[in-house]
Design an enzyme around this catalytic site. Structure first.
Site, PDB file in Angstrom:
ATOM      1  CG  ASN A  42      23.689 -95.844  61.587  1.00 22.06           C
ATOM      2  OD1 ASN A  42      23.306 -94.727  61.039  1.00 22.06           O
ATOM      3  ND2 ASN A  42      24.545 -95.798  62.652  1.00 22.06           N
TER       4      ASN A  42
ATOM      5  CD  GLU B 235      19.049 -94.930  66.379  1.00 19.64           C
ATOM      6  OE1 GLU B 235      18.474 -95.132  65.353  1.00 19.64           O
ATOM      7  OE2 GLU B 235      20.393 -95.195  66.485  1.00 19.64           O
TER       8      GLU B 235
ATOM      9  CG  HIS C 210      23.610 -94.121  67.822  1.00 21.35           C
ATOM     10  ND1 HIS C 210      22.970 -94.304  66.605  1.00 21.35           N
ATOM     11  CD2 HIS C 210      24.918 -93.539  67.338  1.00 21.35           C
ATOM     12  CE1 HIS C 210      23.523 -93.998  65.461  1.00 21.35           C
ATOM     13  NE2 HIS C 210      24.939 -93.699  65.978  1.00 21.35           N
TER      14      HIS C 210
ATOM     15  CG  ASN D 219      29.996 -86.161  63.571  1.00 24.03           C
ATOM     16  OD1 ASN D 219      30.038 -85.091  64.586  1.00 24.03           O
ATOM     17  ND2 ASN D 219      30.646 -86.265  62.956  1.00 24.03           N
TER      18      ASN D 219
ATOM     19  CB  VAL E 271      36.373 -96.372  72.654  1.00 23.40           C
ATOM     20  CG1 VAL E 271      36.878 -95.625  74.034  1.00 23.40           C
ATOM     21  CG2 VAL E 271      35.783 -97.336  72.963  1.00 23.40           C
TER      22      VAL E 271
ATOM     23  CB  SER F 175      27.035 -96.302  64.831  1.00 22.25           C
ATOM     24  OG  SER F 175      28.246 -96.880  64.512  1.00 22.25           O
TER      25      SER F 175
ATOM     26  CE  LYS G 139      31.821 -98.922  70.032  1.00 17.62           C
ATOM     27  NZ  LYS G 139      31.961 -97.497  70.846  1.00 17.62           N
TER      28      LYS G 139
ATOM     29  CD  GLU H  63      30.627 -98.655  66.434  1.00 18.61           C
ATOM     30  OE1 GLU H  63      29.275 -99.020  66.326  1.00 18.61           O
ATOM     31  OE2 GLU H  63      30.896 -98.006  67.511  1.00 18.61           O
TER      32      GLU H  63
ATOM     33  CG  ASP I 141      41.333 -90.303  73.705  1.00 18.80           C
ATOM     34  OD1 ASP I 141      40.212 -90.511  73.238  1.00 18.80           O
ATOM     35  OD2 ASP I 141      42.624 -90.419  73.430  1.00 18.80           O
TER      36      ASP I 141
ATOM     37  CG  MET J  31      31.284 -89.477  67.627  1.00 20.46           C
ATOM     38  SD  MET J  31      29.693 -88.531  67.151  1.00 20.46           S
ATOM     39  CE  MET J  31      28.514 -89.162  67.966  1.00 20.46           C
TER      40      MET J  31
END
Length: 705
Positions: free
Chosen positions: A496, A458, A446, A449, A396, A425, A403, A398, A339, A320
């Site tokens: 979702n 979103e 959001h 993928n 990063v 998400s 986060k 979930e 990263d 992502m």
């Protein structure tokens, strides 16, 4: 209204199409009538002039196609056929002009616009990234009606014409030249020079139509009627495999091409107009046009409020994060990707380079542009170099603790006005912003993928998020070429939130004895882009389990996850990324059934029920409809249009239905409600219909009056 202007330059008529007050040129009735008057003048000039060049006065558009309101207004097939016939008559006059005609194309050239260009003797195009050509009519449930099915095969060859028309996909300048769709590609500033040379017959060597052995073989094959029969047979088989019969227009377009090749241009055009009229009155076409307008309505507003956003920091270099970084870099932003894994950063760099290289080959990017894009991406394994970022996006793991740690670190580094976004998400944006200085700048952002292909973003409005931040981030999404939907902070947000009951219900069906492949087949036949268990493997079963915990906490027992999901996760069968989920996958990602899944889940199967496709579809789709109405009740989303746009653009809900809630209207709100009540009584209380559905059923209401 003067839509067209004409100037004579060195015995060449230069006709400019420039619709006042519009960003693009549209072929409406007024434009067609005025162009007919231009043709009167050109026919009168005859061979007194050397040629005519057609150009656009717009910055990024040649002709965007026909006015969709004309198609929407067609209620009778004969009316549609007559409209197409009128357009064909005009274009036939253009094609019959006794002097050389050249379409000088810069920007989008689509639908009736490309058919206009096909009726010219030559076409030249700019190599700008905003230049592309196509016949997208089948994506609107109709077929090209102004001669496209008859002229295109003779210009680019039958196989390429079939591909272009049945998929509706755009062609960029490089490929357009190679296939012979355009006669020359040049810099925008030299476009008129190229057009004048074309009038004089000074053109480069024709594009190699169907380059390569396979292309040469196909072109030889199409010269004989038996060969053409083989090509058309293959095409119909391919289209049927992709559309599963839900979209009849591609098949009708093939019929029109075949008829014309067999019976000649005049009869082919008559058949084209007849089939155009038939398609224009179908419910599928009406729904697809509605979906087009739906998407356009949420894309409106433009990127202007985000014009000052030039520097982006992305934290997290996985699929992502790397996808977001590549997208933003290609859209002109300077991106800093962070990263801790050098391997992840290397993969992100490779993804960007490969994508740019591919687009360079088909001339979406010039050499200079392609060389500059990768220079806008920098990477690091530490949180530094982001002080000047206008926006920070974290992507990063979930997990709330991870986060929040990233948010705290970023907030202490960047300026107080820098927007801080999370690509979560399902986790709470409000919770994530707690303790962050100036929390009004924090929002959810959001992506879906794969980032480069899914059009939806979103924009999540947390309790602390300011209106200015929401509006600016919606504009930022549009700047990235995405369609923003604004959603309230709530577990699972919108897409979702609706998908989890859908995925979970499939697993409950599995426990009741429905076969895995039987369920997948039923959803594919309904029109979903992939089977539900294929989707679970694609998303990642571990991610679904994690999201399910958030949903259970937020909404209670009706979101109780099927134990199937937990068993799969415990067995390490996370899906495609691990090579095994509900299916197994080889190194190339090819999917195969896996009998080990049946053994693993045998203890959970407590029934041997046989289910029809309709029963499966109603269990899964009606659950989403119910959840959508709960989202409307709770203010997660404001409108039924937003629900339908989000589900089509973010989850691939079948566009031919018009959207989830328009589909509910089509089957009947009472039918949906009564079925849910029956399920609630006989299966489980999770199916209990919402207050909204009950009230609509009692009052005979619909979502779209």
């Amino acid at each position: 209204m003067n839509l067209f202007s004409m100037n004579i330059i060195n015995s060449v008529a230069v006709v400019t199409f420039d619709t006042p007050g519009r960003k693009v040129n549209i072929l409406d009735l007024e434009a067609i009538e005025e162009f007919a008057q231009i043709l009167d003048q050109l026919e009168e000039m005859g061979t007194d002039i050397r040629g005519t060049v057609f150009i656009s006065g717009k910055e990024r558009n040649f002709i965007a196609g026909a006015d969709l309101s004309l198609i929407e207004g067609i209620t009778d097939p004969d009316e549609g056929a007559a409209m197409a016939g009128k357009g064909q008559e005009i274009y036939n006059r253009l094609a019959a002009l006794p002097h050389v005609t050249v379409a000088a194309i810069h920007g989008s050239c689509l639908g009736g616009g490309l058919e206009f260009a096909l009726a010219c003797r030559h076409r030249v195009a700019s190599d700008a990234s905003e230049t592309f050509l196509g016949l997208p009519e089948t994506q609107l449930g109709i077929i090209p009606g102004f001669g496209g099915t008859q002229r295109l095969p003779g210009i680019v060859g039958l196989p390429e014409a079939i591909r272009m028309i049945t998929t509706g996909s755009p062609v960029y300048p490089g490929k357009a030249f190679r296939t012979g769709l355009v006669d020359e590609v040049t810099k925008r500033e030299y476009l008129m020079d190229a057009a004048m040379k074309a009038v004089a017959g000074n053109l480069p060597q024709k594009g190699k139509k169907g380059a390569g052995f396979a292309g040469l073989a196909e072109r030889r094959l199409q010269r004989h009627h038996i060969g053409r029969k083989i090509i058309f047979g293959r095409a119909r088989k391919t289209v049927l495999a992709v559309t599963r019969g839900h979209y009849p227009a591609p098949m009708k377009a093939i019929d029109a091409m075949e008829y014309g090749l067999k019976n000649g241009m005049e009869k082919g055009l008559a058949e084209e107009s007849l089939l155009f009229g038939q398609m224009a009155v179908t419910d599928i076409s009406k729904n697809l046009v509605r979906v087009f307008h739906l998407r356009e309505s949420f894309a409106k507003g433009g990127p202007a409020p985000a014009a000052d956003i030039t520097n982006l920091a992305v934290i997290g270099g996985g699929a992502m994060g790397g996808g977001i970084a590549a997208l933003a870099t290609e859209r002109g932003l300077n991106v800093r990707l962070i990263d801790m894994s050098e391997k992840a950063l290397g993969a992100a760099i490779k993804f960007l380079n490969d994508d740019v290289s591919k687009k360079r080959k088909n001339h979406r990017y010039t050499g200079v542009v392609a060389d500059w894009i990768p220079t806008r991406l920098t990477v690091d394994t530490q949180m530094r170099g982001i002080k000047r970022a206008d926006v920070v996006i974290e992507a990063v793991a979930e997990r709330m603790d991870v986060k929040r740690s990233v948010f705290t670190s970023a907030a202490g580094t960047v300026g107080k006005t820098t927007a801080i976004l999370t690509n979560t998400s399902s986790l709470s944006v409000t919770e994530m912003a707690r303790g962050i200085p100036s929390p009004g700048r924090v929002a959810g952002f959001h992506f879906f993928n794969p980032v480069d292909r899914m059009p939806l973003v979103e924009v999540i409005r947390g309790k602390q998020t300011t209106v200015k931040t929401v509006e600016r981030m919606a504009a930022f999404a549009r700047k990235l070429g995405k369609v923003p939907i604004i959603v309230k902070d709530s577990p699972g947000f919108l897409v979702n939130r609706l998908l989890l009951p859908y995925l979970n219900e499939a697993c409950w069906l599995l426990q009741e004895g429905a076969g895995l492949q039987k369920v997948d087949k039923a959803l594919l036949e309904f029109g979903m882009p992939m089977g539900v268990f294929i989707l679970l493997d694609q998303v990642g079963i571990d991610i679904v389990v994690h999201a399910g915990k958030s949903m259970l906490e937020g909404f209670g027992d009706r979101m109780t996850p099927s134990p199937v999901l937990g068993t799969m996760a415990e067995a390490g069968r996370f899906g495609k990324k691990t090579g095994k989920g509900f299916y197994r996958y080889d190194r190339a990602g090819k999917r195969q059934p896996d009998q080990k899944v049946n053994k693993l889940l045998a203890s959970h199967v407590n029934g041997k029920g046989t289910f029809t496709d309709d029963q499966i579809v109603r269990r899964l789709i009606y659950s989403m409809i119910n959840e959508a109405t709960l989202c409307l009740e709770e203010g997660v989303i404001d409108t039924v249009q937003a629900v339908d746009a989000a589900m089509i653009l973010g989850a691939g809900f079948p566009p031919f239905t018009g959207g989830l809630l328009r589909y509910a209207d089509s089957v009947g709100i009472k039918e949906v409600t009564d079925t849910l009540l029956e399920f609630a009584q006989n299966i489980d209380g999770r199916f209990e219909p919402s207050t909204t559905l009950r009230g609509m059923a009692e009052g005979g209401e619909v979502f779209y009056p």
